[in-house]
Design a protein around this motif. Structure first.
Motif, PDB file in Angstrom:
ATOM      1  N   LYS A  25       6.095   6.884  -7.854  1.00 18.31           N
ATOM      2  CA  LYS A  25       6.402   8.246  -8.607  1.00 18.31           C
ATOM      3  C   LYS A  25       4.953   8.787  -9.019  1.00 18.31           C
ATOM      4  O   LYS A  25       4.186   8.201  -9.475  1.00 18.31           O
ATOM      5  CB  LYS A  25       7.295   8.104  -9.769  1.00 18.31           C
ATOM      6  CG  LYS A  25       8.998   7.669  -9.329  1.00 18.31           C
ATOM      7  CD  LYS A  25       9.531   7.470 -10.861  1.00 18.31           C
ATOM      8  CE  LYS A  25      11.119   6.791 -10.475  1.00 18.31           C
ATOM      9  NZ  LYS A  25      10.902   5.309 -10.699  1.00 18.31           N
ATOM     10  N   PRO A  26       5.049  10.240  -8.847  1.00 19.38           N
ATOM     11  CA  PRO A  26       3.836  10.822  -9.180  1.00 19.38           C
ATOM     12  C   PRO A  26       3.621  10.785 -10.780  1.00 19.38           C
ATOM     13  O   PRO A  26       4.635  10.678 -11.471  1.00 19.38           O
ATOM     14  CB  PRO A  26       3.947  12.089  -8.686  1.00 19.38           C
ATOM     15  CG  PRO A  26       5.306  12.274  -8.375  1.00 19.38           C
ATOM     16  CD  PRO A  26       5.923  11.085  -8.303  1.00 19.38           C
ATOM     17  N   LYS A  36       0.381  13.267  -9.594  1.00 23.13           N
ATOM     18  CA  LYS A  36       0.031  12.837  -8.283  1.00 23.13           C
ATOM     19  C   LYS A  36       0.418  11.341  -7.975  1.00 23.13           C
ATOM     20  O   LYS A  36       0.600  10.817  -9.241  1.00 23.13           O
ATOM     21  CB  LYS A  36      -1.571  13.038  -8.131  1.00 23.13           C
ATOM     22  CG  LYS A  36      -2.121  14.324  -7.986  1.00 23.13           C
ATOM     23  CD  LYS A  36      -3.624  14.333  -7.519  1.00 23.13           C
ATOM     24  CE  LYS A  36      -4.080  15.854  -7.239  1.00 23.13           C
ATOM     25  NZ  LYS A  36      -5.369  15.716  -6.708  1.00 23.13           N
ATOM     26  N   PHE A  37       0.387  10.788  -6.926  1.00 23.54           N
ATOM     27  CA  PHE A  37       0.471   9.401  -6.786  1.00 23.54           C
ATOM     28  C   PHE A  37      -0.798   8.779  -6.739  1.00 23.54           C
ATOM     29  O   PHE A  37      -1.934   9.711  -6.251  1.00 23.54           O
ATOM     30  CB  PHE A  37       1.258   9.323  -5.421  1.00 23.54           C
ATOM     31  CG  PHE A  37       2.620   9.543  -5.051  1.00 23.54           C
ATOM     32  CD1 PHE A  37       3.755   9.060  -5.747  1.00 23.54           C
ATOM     33  CD2 PHE A  37       2.622  10.992  -4.876  1.00 23.54           C
ATOM     34  CE1 PHE A  37       4.878   9.510  -5.375  1.00 23.54           C
ATOM     35  CE2 PHE A  37       3.967  11.566  -4.692  1.00 23.54           C
ATOM     36  CZ  PHE A  37       5.157  10.953  -4.823  1.00 23.54           C
ATOM     37  N   THR A 104      -6.030   9.109  -5.139  1.00 25.05           N
ATOM     38  CA  THR A 104      -4.744   9.691  -5.506  1.00 25.05           C
ATOM     39  C   THR A 104      -4.072  10.652  -4.109  1.00 25.05           C
ATOM     40  O   THR A 104      -4.974  10.641  -3.288  1.00 25.05           O
ATOM     41  CB  THR A 104      -5.130  10.850  -6.312  1.00 25.05           C
ATOM     42  OG1 THR A 104      -6.000  11.826  -5.867  1.00 25.05           O
ATOM     43  CG2 THR A 104      -5.637  10.239  -7.632  1.00 25.05           C
ATOM     44  N   SER A 105      -2.879  10.914  -4.471  1.00 27.35           N
ATOM     45  CA  SER A 105      -2.295  11.785  -3.244  1.00 27.35           C
ATOM     46  C   SER A 105      -1.432  12.753  -3.773  1.00 27.35           C
ATOM     47  O   SER A 105      -0.689  12.477  -4.624  1.00 27.35           O
ATOM     48  CB  SER A 105      -2.016  10.834  -2.290  1.00 27.35           C
ATOM     49  OG  SER A 105      -1.356  11.692  -1.186  1.00 27.35           O
ATOM     50  N   ASN A 106      -1.363  14.041  -3.134  1.00 25.45           N
ATOM     51  CA  ASN A 106      -0.141  14.662  -3.659  1.00 25.45           C
ATOM     52  C   ASN A 106       1.229  14.303  -3.129  1.00 25.45           C
ATOM     53  O   ASN A 106       2.351  14.630  -3.428  1.00 25.45           O
ATOM     54  CB  ASN A 106      -0.380  16.376  -3.282  1.00 25.45           C
ATOM     55  CG  ASN A 106      -1.635  16.762  -4.069  1.00 25.45           C
ATOM     56  OD1 ASN A 106      -1.716  16.451  -4.805  1.00 25.45           O
ATOM     57  ND2 ASN A 106      -2.482  17.457  -3.164  1.00 25.45           N
ATOM     58  N   ASN A 107       0.997  13.609  -2.069  1.00 22.82           N
ATOM     59  CA  ASN A 107       2.195  12.828  -1.068  1.00 22.82           C
ATOM     60  C   ASN A 107       2.310  11.505  -1.301  1.00 22.82           C
ATOM     61  O   ASN A 107       1.627  10.692  -1.592  1.00 22.82           O
ATOM     62  CB  ASN A 107       2.091  13.072   0.180  1.00 22.82           C
ATOM     63  CG  ASN A 107       1.774  14.745   0.741  1.00 22.82           C
ATOM     64  OD1 ASN A 107       2.404  15.386   0.156  1.00 22.82           O
ATOM     65  ND2 ASN A 107       0.841  14.957   1.376  1.00 22.82           N
ATOM     66  N   LYS A 108       3.580  10.933  -1.376  1.00 25.77           N
ATOM     67  CA  LYS A 108       3.755   9.752  -1.452  1.00 25.77           C
ATOM     68  C   LYS A 108       3.322   8.820  -0.296  1.00 25.77           C
ATOM     69  O   LYS A 108       3.500   9.208   0.634  1.00 25.77           O
ATOM     70  CB  LYS A 108       5.219   9.538  -1.552  1.00 25.77           C
ATOM     71  CG  LYS A 108       5.843   8.056  -1.894  1.00 25.77           C
ATOM     72  CD  LYS A 108       7.383   7.893  -2.104  1.00 25.77           C
ATOM     73  CE  LYS A 108       7.925   6.573  -2.373  1.00 25.77           C
ATOM     74  NZ  LYS A 108       7.631   5.375  -1.334  1.00 25.77           N
ATOM     75  N   PRO A 109       2.557   7.762  -0.742  1.00 29.51           N
ATOM     76  CA  PRO A 109       2.197   6.938   0.551  1.00 29.51           C
ATOM     77  C   PRO A 109       3.294   6.238   1.160  1.00 29.51           C
ATOM     78  O   PRO A 109       4.112   5.771   0.425  1.00 29.51           O
ATOM     79  CB  PRO A 109       1.011   5.969  -0.548  1.00 29.51           C
ATOM     80  CG  PRO A 109       1.496   5.820  -1.630  1.00 29.51           C
ATOM     81  CD  PRO A 109       2.219   7.274  -2.051  1.00 29.51           C
ATOM     82  N   ASN A 153      -3.732   6.829   1.221  1.00 32.30           N
ATOM     83  CA  ASN A 153      -2.806   7.228   2.517  1.00 32.30           C
ATOM     84  C   ASN A 153      -1.529   6.441   2.554  1.00 32.30           C
ATOM     85  O   ASN A 153      -0.508   6.704   2.316  1.00 32.30           O
ATOM     86  CB  ASN A 153      -3.724   7.031   3.904  1.00 32.30           C
ATOM     87  CG  ASN A 153      -4.832   8.243   4.170  1.00 32.30           C
ATOM     88  OD1 ASN A 153      -4.684   9.207   3.483  1.00 32.30           O
ATOM     89  ND2 ASN A 153      -5.798   7.639   4.419  1.00 32.30           N
ATOM     90  N   ASN A 154      -1.944   5.041   2.698  1.00 33.10           N
ATOM     91  CA  ASN A 154      -0.730   4.218   2.835  1.00 33.10           C
ATOM     92  C   ASN A 154      -0.951   2.606   2.128  1.00 33.10           C
ATOM     93  O   ASN A 154      -2.267   2.609   1.684  1.00 33.10           O
ATOM     94  CB  ASN A 154      -0.537   3.918   4.268  1.00 33.10           C
ATOM     95  CG  ASN A 154      -0.107   5.108   4.736  1.00 33.10           C
ATOM     96  OD1 ASN A 154       0.901   5.521   4.382  1.00 33.10           O
ATOM     97  ND2 ASN A 154      -0.946   5.441   5.676  1.00 33.10           N
TER      98      ASN A 154
END
Length: 186
Positions: A25-26, A36-37, A104-109, A153-154
């Motif tokens: 969850k971010p 963010k994630f 960090t990422s705006n999208n779930k890895p 990313n992952n």
């Protein structure tokens, strides 16, 4: 078979420790920031291969930033994501003998196991387990702050790890036999 994206700013780490995980969850870092994630990644100083890859990706991102963000020159006070745990967190034994970086990422890895099967059970990937990470390093210039950041990313879980911070698991705390007066619990 899928082609591997081979860019100088992308890194697949070796076995590293996951800390301060927010991969399910971010999370907001502060009141004014966007959720963010994220993950703090502890890289053992003995993992020379991962450290070499990270340093090369940081340098590639710096070169990219010189042309795309920083008007042709490297800033004097450049912020870099890879930091020395022994120097910056000397009172935290979890960071001893490690470098660390925050990604960090705006999208779930994407989160997978060793067989590259998706993991959906949040209890299986947690702060203190060991993982490999797919990261992308990129330059930034925000409100006078210039540097290189790590994008998450992952995540691939490699193995379980002893809980950070010395906390205990409920399964371990209640392993002992029942107390004498606990007949009414049964």
């Amino acid at each position: 078979m899928a082609e591997k994206a081979n860019t100088p700013t992308k890194v697949i780490t070796g076995k590293c420790r996951l800390s301060f995980e927010h991969i399910w969850k971010p999370n907001k870092m502060n009141e004014d920031s966007k959720a963010k994630f994220s993950a703090s990644i502890l890289v053992p100083k003995t993992d020379k291969t991962t450290l070499q890859k990270v340093k090369a990706a940081q340098e590639a991102a710096i070169k990219e930033g010189i042309t795309s963000k920083w008007r042709g020159k490297k800033p004097a006070n450049l912020k870099l994501p890879l930091r020395d745990g022994d120097e910056e967190r000397p009172d935290d034994p979890n960071y001893a003998g490690c470098y660390f970086l925050n990604a960090t990422s705006n999208n779930k890895p994407g989160i997978v196991d060793l067989s590259r099967q998706e993991i959906t059970d949040e209890d299986l990937v947690y702060s203190s387990c060991y993982c490999r990470f797919s990261l992308n390093f990129y330059p930034f210039d925000v409100n006078g702050n210039r540097g290189v950041a790590a994008g998450l990313n992952n995540v691939q879980k490699v193995s379980d790890g002893e809980r950070l911070g010395g906390g205990s698991r409920a399964e371990d705390d209640f392993l002992d036999e029942l107390l004498e007066d606990d007949d009414d619990l049964l």
